[in-house]
Scaffold this active site. Structure first.
Site, PDB file in Angstrom:
ATOM      1  N   TRP A 103      35.795  33.210  47.318  1.00  9.59           N
ATOM      2  CA  TRP A 103      36.957  33.358  48.411  1.00  9.59           C
ATOM      3  C   TRP A 103      36.568  34.221  49.452  1.00  9.59           C
ATOM      4  CZ3 TRP A 103      40.048  29.701  48.978  1.00  9.59           C
ATOM      5  CH2 TRP A 103      40.612  29.047  47.928  1.00  9.59           C
ATOM      6  N   ASP A 173      42.377  40.552  49.821  1.00 15.20           N
ATOM      7  CA  ASP A 173      42.913  39.404  49.385  1.00 15.20           C
ATOM      8  C   ASP A 173      43.578  39.580  47.984  1.00 15.20           C
ATOM      9  OD1 ASP A 173      43.654  36.913  48.439  1.00 15.20           O
ATOM     10  OD2 ASP A 173      41.566  36.152  48.995  1.00 15.20           O
ATOM     11  N   LYS A 197      49.320  31.608  42.793  1.00 18.98           N
ATOM     12  CA  LYS A 197      48.742  32.077  41.684  1.00 18.98           C
ATOM     13  C   LYS A 197      49.580  32.904  40.522  1.00 18.98           C
ATOM     14  CE  LYS A 197      45.389  30.160  44.087  1.00 18.98           C
ATOM     15  NZ  LYS A 197      44.565  30.729  44.823  1.00 18.98           N
TER      16      LYS A 197
END
Ligand SMILES: *Cc1c(COP(=O)(O)O)cnc(C)c1O
Length: 362
Positions: A103, A173, A197
């Site tokens: 990511w 993030d 998530k």
């Protein structure tokens, strides 16, 4: 389990608290006497305004967000933030990124389209199985910010000590760890997370940004990509993702009232992850892939040693009623995502299943 539900170890979208889903069900046809479902409601109505206001208020309370930070609900998931962040925060056209897995790599690739990216540290040498030492990074004087992915969902590493940014603002993030543990918001310039998530339905990102970082000199940037647009309009410049905000609001309230806040959530998560890690550390077949000090409490990748046996175990767990244990295609193996809403019993049941497999294959 109730309703024929199964333990779902998906990395996202992922399991939500049953109590929240039940509330949503109960309010589906007629939200609190409004005569309609939240999906059918005008976002300009007082009923909806209260939903979004309460969601923000509860999130602010949960995270103790200081008054000089704005909370924004922005569509486009976490991925749009890979672009919005450099577009809005690169004043000098330069930023430092730390590469710790899939990511952060994606965020780096997007930031490079906007300006100069300096990768000041990387764990690529060991296939992203640890967090590099970031206590003394080489950070240029004119760097606009330092960027991290605080929990790498695919590689299963997490930051337990933030990098020394040498006075630059920190951008994080938090998608796959959002609200999983306490977080001192004042340590950051910007925190964001895609909500699917840990907190709600996909398609929404929560962005927590320090007010002075919201610029009004970006007139050439498409209006929807400016943080100012969202900040000036209470996250409702256009029709927001009303439904996702509604469900997230319920999860915020649940974490506050039923769990008792993020300290408690963290304790529960530590206790729950320990069940899985203790098993992996004592197993003869399975082993975790991440250095112990950097192990994620949310995403636990593990392997058997061969891709064939990995696949066999995925099939075995599936047949036993567990969903989504296949590792991400980029790393293989297996992965158990055990977010806030995964009960400890779910992890214990999975460990029982893996123990049974191990006995049968000793
Ligand atoms: C899932 C994920 C993303 C992407 O989220 P989308 O909402 O699908 O864009 C970004 N960062 C991390 C850490 C993630 O886990």
């Amino acid at each position: 389990m109730k309703y024929g539900r199964i333990y779902n170890f998906s990395a996202g979208p992922s399991t939500l608290p049953e109590k929240v889903l039940e509330e949503v069900r109960d309010e589906m046809m007629n939200y609190r006497g409004s005569g309609m479902c939240v999906m059918e409601m005008s976002h300009r109505s007082p009923v909806y305004q209260k939903i979004i206001d309460d969601a923000e208020k509860d999130l602010r309370e949960l995270m103790s967000i200081p008054d000089n930070y704005k909370v924004l609900f922005i569509q486009g998931g976490a991925t749009l933030q890979f672009s919005m962040i450099p577009m809005n925060l690169m004043k000098n056209g330069k930023a430092v990124y730390i590469e710790t897995g899939a990511w952060s790599k994606k965020a780096i690739a997007e930031a490079k389209k906007v300006g100069e990216v300096i990768v000041a540290a990387s764990s690529k040498d060991k296939n992203y199985t640890y967090i590099p030492d970031c206590s003394d990074l080489d950070i240029p004087e004119d760097a606009d910010y330092v960027y991290i992915c605080e929990n790498e969902t695919i590689h299963g590493v997490t930051w337990n000590k933030l990098p020394n940014t040498k006075g630059k603002i920190l951008v994080s993030d938090q998608s796959s760890m959002f609200l999983s543990r306490p977080c001192n918001v004042a340590d950051y310039g910007l925190i964001y997370g895609g909500v699917q998530k840990n907190v709600g339905p996909a398609g929404l990102a929560v962005v927590i940004i320090r007010e002075d970082l919201i610029r009004d000199d970006l007139k050439d940037l498409p209006i929807y990509l400016q943080y100012k647009t969202h900040a000036d309009n209470g996250s409702m410049y256009n029709t927001p993702n009303c439904w996702a905000i509604y469900v997230c609001g319920k999860v915020f309230k649940y974490l506050k009232d039923d769990i008792g806040g993020l300290e408690n959530m963290n304790k529960i998560n530590i206790d729950k992850a320990k069940v899985m890690y203790d098993f992996l550390d004592s197993s003869k077949i399975f082993k975790g892939t991440v250095e112990k000090k950097d192990r994620s409490l949310m995403n636990i990748p593990f392997v058997t040693g061969t891709p064939e046996q990995d696949a066999e175990v995925v099939a075995y767990t599936k047949a036993a009623g567990f969903a989504n244990l296949k590792g991400h295609k980029s790393v293989g193996g297996l992965r158990a995502s055990i977010y806030n809403a995964m009960p400890k019993e779910g992890v214990e049941a999975l460990v029982d299943c893996l123990t049974k497999y191990e006995k049968e294959h000793a």
